[in-house]
Design an enzyme around this catalytic site. Structure first.
Site, PDB file in Angstrom:
ATOM      1  N   LYS A  20      53.844 -63.262 -18.978  1.00 15.20           N
ATOM      2  CA  LYS A  20      54.083 -61.960 -18.634  1.00 15.20           C
ATOM      3  C   LYS A  20      54.411 -61.405 -17.298  1.00 15.20           C
ATOM      4  CE  LYS A  20      51.369 -60.555 -22.958  1.00 15.20           C
ATOM      5  NZ  LYS A  20      50.210 -60.049 -23.701  1.00 15.20           N
ATOM      6  N   ASP A  67      51.677 -53.506 -25.136  1.00 15.30           N
ATOM      7  CA  ASP A  67      50.192 -53.968 -25.332  1.00 15.30           C
ATOM      8  C   ASP A  67      49.297 -52.755 -25.373  1.00 15.30           C
ATOM      9  OD1 ASP A  67      50.596 -56.674 -25.801  1.00 15.30           O
ATOM     10  OD2 ASP A  67      50.289 -57.192 -23.810  1.00 15.30           O
ATOM     11  N   GLY A 108      35.396 -56.159 -21.094  1.00 13.73           N
ATOM     12  CA  GLY A 108      36.474 -57.156 -20.969  1.00 13.73           C
ATOM     13  C   GLY A 108      37.411 -56.814 -19.760  1.00 13.73           C
ATOM     14  N   ALA A 109      38.039 -57.629 -19.074  1.00 11.37           N
ATOM     15  CA  ALA A 109      38.778 -57.253 -18.010  1.00 11.37           C
ATOM     16  C   ALA A 109      40.337 -58.115 -17.965  1.00 11.37           C
ATOM     17  CB  ALA A 109      38.011 -57.242 -16.602  1.00 11.37           C
ATOM     18  N   GLY A 110      40.535 -58.682 -19.033  1.00 10.05           N
ATOM     19  CA  GLY A 110      41.630 -59.433 -19.157  1.00 10.05           C
ATOM     20  C   GLY A 110      42.805 -58.679 -19.006  1.00 10.05           C
ATOM     21  N   ALA A 160      44.741 -57.791 -21.863  1.00  8.77           N
ATOM     22  CA  ALA A 160      44.794 -56.793 -22.857  1.00  8.77           C
ATOM     23  C   ALA A 160      43.995 -55.447 -22.300  1.00  8.77           C
ATOM     24  CB  ALA A 160      44.197 -57.235 -24.129  1.00  8.77           C
TER      25      ALA A 160
END
Length: 287
Positions: free
Chosen positions: A72, A108, A131-133, A135
Site C-alpha cells: 500500500k 479503505d 487502534g492506529a493501524g 485502517a
C-alpha cells in the site's frame, strides 16, 4: 450478425499472500450481475516483483487494480498521481489506469464512511476510535474530511495515535486527540460514534477489544471494521446496551463498489456483493 468481442476488461489485485482474499469472488459476482465482460484477477505479488506487476498492468491495458499488504505504501513510487485522501493517508489500495496514467486512491476509509453514512451523518459528531493501524489511519482522514467535530484516537502505542490525530488536525478542519490505551478503554461522555479499527475479533467470534462496556451509551453508533464474523462479540455487546451496531461487511463491500466506480464509471449492486461474501463466510464457518 453483430461483431463479437472476446477481449475482457481487466482488473485485479496485487498482494501477498492473496489466497484468503474473497474480493475476487465479490467483484466478479457483481460484474456477472451487471452483464459486464470484465475479470478481477487475484495475483500473489512479492515485494521485489511489485514494479514489474505494475508495469505489466499498464502494458496489458488493465483499467485498474487494488493493492493490499504489503504494497500500500511501496506502490506510490510507481504511480503518476495521488488523490487527496491517498496523499494525506500516505497509502494506496486502489489504482486507476487511464491512457497509461496511473492514479492512486485509498478506498479503505471511503468504504467505511459510505457504510457509516447509511446510519448516521458524521459531520459535527464526536468519534472515539480504537487502534492506529492502516485502517484506522484511512478512516480517521475520511472522517476528518467529512467534518467530524472531534476524533479521539486510542492506541497501546500513544505515538502512533498521535501521528493519526496530527494528520487529521493538519489536513482537515476537524480536531483530534490521541490517548494511551491502558487497561480497559473508557468511552468519554458525549461520544456519538465508537469504532473498533483494530483486528481484534477477526476470525474469532469470542475475541473482543479491551473496552469498559459500561461506558457505552444507548443510542451510540458502534462500528467494527471486522467483516468476518460480521456481528462480532463487541457489536453484540453494544447492541445489548441499546447501541446501533455497524459491521465491517459494509465497509468491505462499499470499498469494492467505489473501486469499480473509479475503474469503469459504473455502480455495482452492493446487495449482490454482500450476499456473495455472506455465503463465503457462512461456508467457512461451517467448515
Amino acid at each position: 450478425m453483430p461483431e463479437q468481442n472476446f477481449r475482457s476488461i481487466l482488473t485485479g489485485s496485487f498482494s501477498t499472500p492473496c489466497g484468503d482474499n474473497p474480493t475476487v469472488a465479490m467483484i466478479e459476482a457483481a460484474y456477472r450481475h451487471a452483464g459486464i465482460d470484465a475479470r478481477y484477477i487475484n495475483c500473489d505479488v512479492s515485494a521485489e516483483n511489485l514494479a514489474d506487476a505494475v508495469r505489466g498492468a499498464r502494458a496489458m491495458e488493465w483499467v485498474g487494480f487494488n493493492c493490499s499488504l504489503p504494497h500500500k505504501v511501496a506502490v506510490i513510487a510507481h504511480l503518476d498521481d495521488l488523490a487527496e485522501a491517498a496523499r494525506i493517508i500516505g497509502a494506496v489500495n486502489c489504482v486507476t489506469i487511464r491512457d497509461g496514467r496511473l492514479v492512486g486512491n485509498n478506498t479503505d476509509g471511503k468504504g467505511f464512511l459510505a457504510s457509516l453514512q447509511d446510519v448516521v451523518d458524521p459531520k459535527g459528531k464526536r468519534v472515539f476510535m480504537l487502534g492506529a493501524g492502516g485502517a484506522a489511519r484511512a478512516i480517521a482522514v475520511e472522517l476528518g474530511l467529512a467534518g467530524v467535530a472531534h476524533l479521539d484516537v486510542v492506541n497501546r502505542d500513544p505515538a502512533k495515535a498521535e501521528t493519526i490525530a496530527a494528520l487529521v488536525r493538519d489536513n482537515t478542519d476537524s480536531d483530534a486527540t490521541a490517548h494511551p490505551w491502558d487497561g480497559a478503554a473508557r468511552i468519554p461522555e458525549g461520544t456519538d460514534i465508537v469504532i473498533n479499527a483494530t483486528s481484534v475479533g477477526g476470525g474469532d467470534a469470542q475475541a473482543m477489544p479491551e473496552v469498559d462496556l459500561d461506558t457505552l451509551t444507548k443510542g451510540q453508533v458502534v462500528a467494527d471494521v471486522i467483516p468476518n464474523p460480521p456481528m462480532t462479540r463487541f457489536l453484540r455487546a453494544a447492541r445489548e446496551r441499546g447501541c446501533t451496531p455497524l459491521d465491517g461487511l459494509g465497509m468491505l463491500v462499499n470499498q469494492g463498489v467505489i473501486g469499480v466506480e473509479l475503474w469503469l464509471g459504473k455502480t455495482m449492486d452492493a446487495d449482490v456483493m454482500k450476499k456473495t461474501l455472506r455465503d463465503i463466510f457462512a461456508a467457512s464457518d461451517a467448515g
